[in-house]
Design a protein around this motif. Sequence first.
Motif, PDB file in Angstrom:
ATOM      1  N   ALA A 160     -17.024  -0.385  14.405  1.00  0.00           N
ATOM      2  CA  ALA A 160     -17.457   0.255  13.474  1.00  0.00           C
ATOM      3  C   ALA A 160     -16.453   0.513  12.545  1.00  0.00           C
ATOM      4  N   LEU A 161     -16.631   0.764  11.207  1.00  0.00           N
ATOM      5  CA  LEU A 161     -15.537   0.914  10.218  1.00  0.00           C
ATOM      6  C   LEU A 161     -15.902   2.217   9.435  1.00  0.00           C
ATOM      7  N   LEU A 162     -15.008   3.095   9.443  1.00  0.00           N
ATOM      8  CA  LEU A 162     -15.121   4.499   8.778  1.00  0.00           C
ATOM      9  C   LEU A 162     -14.217   4.223   7.353  1.00  0.00           C
ATOM     10  N   TYR A 163     -14.797   4.601   6.130  1.00  0.00           N
ATOM     11  CA  TYR A 163     -14.248   4.487   5.103  1.00  0.00           C
ATOM     12  C   TYR A 163     -13.807   5.989   4.457  1.00  0.00           C
ATOM     13  N   CYS A 164     -12.522   6.301   4.104  1.00  0.00           N
ATOM     14  CA  CYS A 164     -12.476   7.662   3.803  1.00  0.00           C
ATOM     15  C   CYS A 164     -11.614   7.573   2.202  1.00  0.00           C
ATOM     16  N   PRO A 165     -12.374   7.809   1.256  1.00  0.00           N
ATOM     17  CA  PRO A 165     -11.947   7.625  -0.107  1.00  0.00           C
ATOM     18  C   PRO A 165     -10.785   8.389  -0.465  1.00  0.00           C
ATOM     19  N   TYR A 166     -10.503   9.441   0.286  1.00  0.00           N
ATOM     20  CA  TYR A 166      -9.213  10.299  -0.006  1.00  0.00           C
ATOM     21  C   TYR A 166      -7.990  10.014   0.442  1.00  0.00           C
ATOM     22  N   GLU A 167      -8.070   8.925   1.326  1.00  0.00           N
ATOM     23  CA  GLU A 167      -6.689   8.682   1.559  1.00  0.00           C
ATOM     24  C   GLU A 167      -5.722   7.831   0.866  1.00  0.00           C
ATOM     25  N   GLY A 168      -4.389   8.021   0.649  1.00  0.00           N
ATOM     26  CA  GLY A 168      -3.703   7.322  -0.467  1.00  0.00           C
ATOM     27  C   GLY A 168      -2.308   7.090   0.317  1.00  0.00           C
ATOM     28  N   GLN A 169      -1.369   6.771  -0.738  1.00  0.00           N
ATOM     29  CA  GLN A 169       0.090   6.438  -0.389  1.00  0.00           C
ATOM     30  C   GLN A 169       0.796   6.813  -1.348  1.00  0.00           C
ATOM     31  N   ILE A 170       2.017   7.356  -0.766  1.00  0.00           N
ATOM     32  CA  ILE A 170       3.126   7.495  -1.867  1.00  0.00           C
ATOM     33  C   ILE A 170       4.240   6.539  -1.760  1.00  0.00           C
ATOM     34  N   HIS A 171       5.201   6.358  -2.785  1.00  0.00           N
ATOM     35  CA  HIS A 171       6.198   5.333  -2.854  1.00  0.00           C
ATOM     36  C   HIS A 171       7.463   6.382  -2.270  1.00  0.00           C
ATOM     37  N   SER A 172       7.774   6.420  -1.109  1.00  0.00           N
ATOM     38  CA  SER A 172       8.737   7.466  -0.572  1.00  0.00           C
ATOM     39  C   SER A 172      10.126   7.496  -1.360  1.00  0.00           C
ATOM     40  N   GLY A 173      10.628   6.420  -1.563  1.00  0.00           N
ATOM     41  CA  GLY A 173      11.787   6.336  -2.573  1.00  0.00           C
ATOM     42  C   GLY A 173      11.873   6.914  -3.727  1.00  0.00           C
ATOM     43  N   LYS A 174      10.663   6.632  -4.425  1.00  0.00           N
ATOM     44  CA  LYS A 174      10.520   7.209  -5.779  1.00  0.00           C
ATOM     45  C   LYS A 174      10.394   8.697  -5.609  1.00  0.00           C
ATOM     46  N   THR A 175       9.369   9.113  -4.898  1.00  0.00           N
ATOM     47  CA  THR A 175       9.316  10.499  -4.441  1.00  0.00           C
ATOM     48  C   THR A 175      10.426  11.290  -4.153  1.00  0.00           C
ATOM     49  N   MET A 176      11.324  10.777  -3.357  1.00  0.00           N
ATOM     50  CA  MET A 176      12.573  11.376  -3.121  1.00  0.00           C
ATOM     51  C   MET A 176      13.735  11.459  -4.190  1.00  0.00           C
ATOM     52  N   SER A 177      13.555  10.369  -4.980  1.00  0.00           N
ATOM     53  CA  SER A 177      14.480  10.268  -6.164  1.00  0.00           C
ATOM     54  C   SER A 177      13.936  11.328  -7.251  1.00  0.00           C
ATOM     55  N   SER A 178      12.565  11.442  -7.350  1.00  0.00           N
ATOM     56  CA  SER A 178      12.090  12.215  -8.419  1.00  0.00           C
ATOM     57  C   SER A 178      12.325  13.808  -8.269  1.00  0.00           C
ATOM     58  N   LEU A 179      12.086  14.068  -6.575  1.00  0.00           N
ATOM     59  CA  LEU A 179      12.513  15.272  -6.168  1.00  0.00           C
ATOM     60  C   LEU A 179      13.766  15.744  -6.381  1.00  0.00           C
ATOM     61  N   ALA A 180      14.827  14.835  -6.172  1.00  0.00           N
ATOM     62  CA  ALA A 180      16.168  15.165  -6.348  1.00  0.00           C
ATOM     63  C   ALA A 180      16.616  15.573  -7.802  1.00  0.00           C
ATOM     64  N   LEU A 181      15.638  14.807  -8.653  1.00  0.00           N
ATOM     65  CA  LEU A 181      16.033  14.867 -10.270  1.00  0.00           C
ATOM     66  C   LEU A 181      15.729  16.323 -10.698  1.00  0.00           C
ATOM     67  N   TYR A 182      14.221  16.569  -9.936  1.00  0.00           N
ATOM     68  CA  TYR A 182      13.644  17.672 -10.304  1.00  0.00           C
ATOM     69  C   TYR A 182      14.490  18.893  -9.907  1.00  0.00           C
ATOM     70  N   ALA A 183      15.077  18.856  -8.590  1.00  0.00           N
ATOM     71  CA  ALA A 183      15.624  19.926  -8.096  1.00  0.00           C
ATOM     72  C   ALA A 183      16.945  20.210  -8.997  1.00  0.00           C
ATOM     73  N   LYS A 184      17.539  19.136  -9.330  1.00  0.00           N
ATOM     74  CA  LYS A 184      18.963  19.382 -10.169  1.00  0.00           C
ATOM     75  C   LYS A 184      18.496  19.925 -11.404  1.00  0.00           C
ATOM     76  N   GLN A 185      17.485  19.536 -12.071  1.00  0.00           N
ATOM     77  CA  GLN A 185      16.907  20.185 -13.419  1.00  0.00           C
ATOM     78  C   GLN A 185      16.664  21.596 -13.261  1.00  0.00           C
ATOM     79  N   MET A 186      16.292  22.124 -12.024  1.00  0.00           N
ATOM     80  CA  MET A 186      16.125  23.375 -11.647  1.00  0.00           C
ATOM     81  C   MET A 186      17.023  24.189 -11.397  1.00  0.00           C
ATOM     82  N   GLY A 187      18.323  23.418 -11.457  1.00  0.00           N
ATOM     83  CA  GLY A 187      19.602  24.136 -11.233  1.00  0.00           C
ATOM     84  C   GLY A 187      20.161  24.121  -9.668  1.00  0.00           C
TER      85      GLY A 187
END
Length: 227
Positions: A160-187
């Motif tokens: 059988a095959l079960l589908y879940c439309p709510y599953e997704g993916q992130i780009h882990s490198g982009k996420t961490m780079s953006s999070l570091a930039l955001y952290a720096k902008q926050m001081g």
Amino acid sequence: MISYWEKDIFAQADFIVIGAGIIGLSTAISLRMRHKKAKVLVLERGTFPTGASTRNAGFACFGSLTELAANIKEWGEDTTYTMVEKRKKGLEFLRNRLGSDEACGYEQFGGYELITEQQMPHLEALHNMNTMLTPLFGESPFIDHSAYKQRFGFGDTVAALLYCPYEGQIHSGKTMSSLALYAKQMGVEILYGVNVQSLCSDDKGVDLEVHIAPLHSHSSLRAEVKY
Ligand SMILES: Cc1cc2nc3c(=O)[nH]c(=O)nc-3n(C[C@H](O)[C@H](O)[C@H](O)COP(=O)(O)OP(=O)(O)OC[C@H]3O[C@@H](n4cnc5c(N)ncnc54)[C@H](O)[C@@H]3O)c2cc1C
């Protein structure tokens, strides 16, 4: 040895977070938001975050039917529901914090769970699971897509095959780079190449012994709330 100036600026902070992975950076950002005048320092031993946060698969999932069925068996419905809710809200929180899905490379492609013949009894849980999770997703999150089995070329290996439309993916490198930039902008101050080797706490704060790789030297830092 670090200089007088370096010591004055970098060797003490109100809060010191060890590790610039997703947990460390998120914690540092939240601390900074809660304590606007505080100096928040993140110490990372790598030249960039070198833990699971940049090496994972990037799956942004909240649990498949068989995983959640096993969780319910072990923890009960309430705890499992709360866990799924936290996963869903956590992902939404991260996406909102970074401001755009582009910043974390988020894509909601949906996902499939392949059910083997031995796992078929789990399908009995489908209706109850969907009923339990509908308040969270606004509709049934798991849909029986067994009709697509042959189209995907699984043949008889998949029952059988079960589908879940709510599953997704992130780009882990982009996420961490953006999070570091955001952290720096926050001081938030992030120091790379600093390996924390020991901690010693007293009633006012914590002393840290660190190795600073670029300087090939050891030093002491202190975390103590002073603002
Ligand atoms: C192979 C693999 C695949 C995964 N796939 C997924 C997935 O698809 N989806 C998902 O949601 N989760 C996945 N995970 C789990 C997810 O990646 C982790 O739960 C998450 O990244 C943990 O973040 P963290 O910040 O706690 O740890 P880390 O990202 O490991 O960060 C810890 C940081 O601390 C630093 N550090 C450690 N010790 C010191 C020290 N003494 N001094 C200074 N710095 C230090 C490290 O260098 C590192 O950068 C996966 C994990 C692994 C290992």
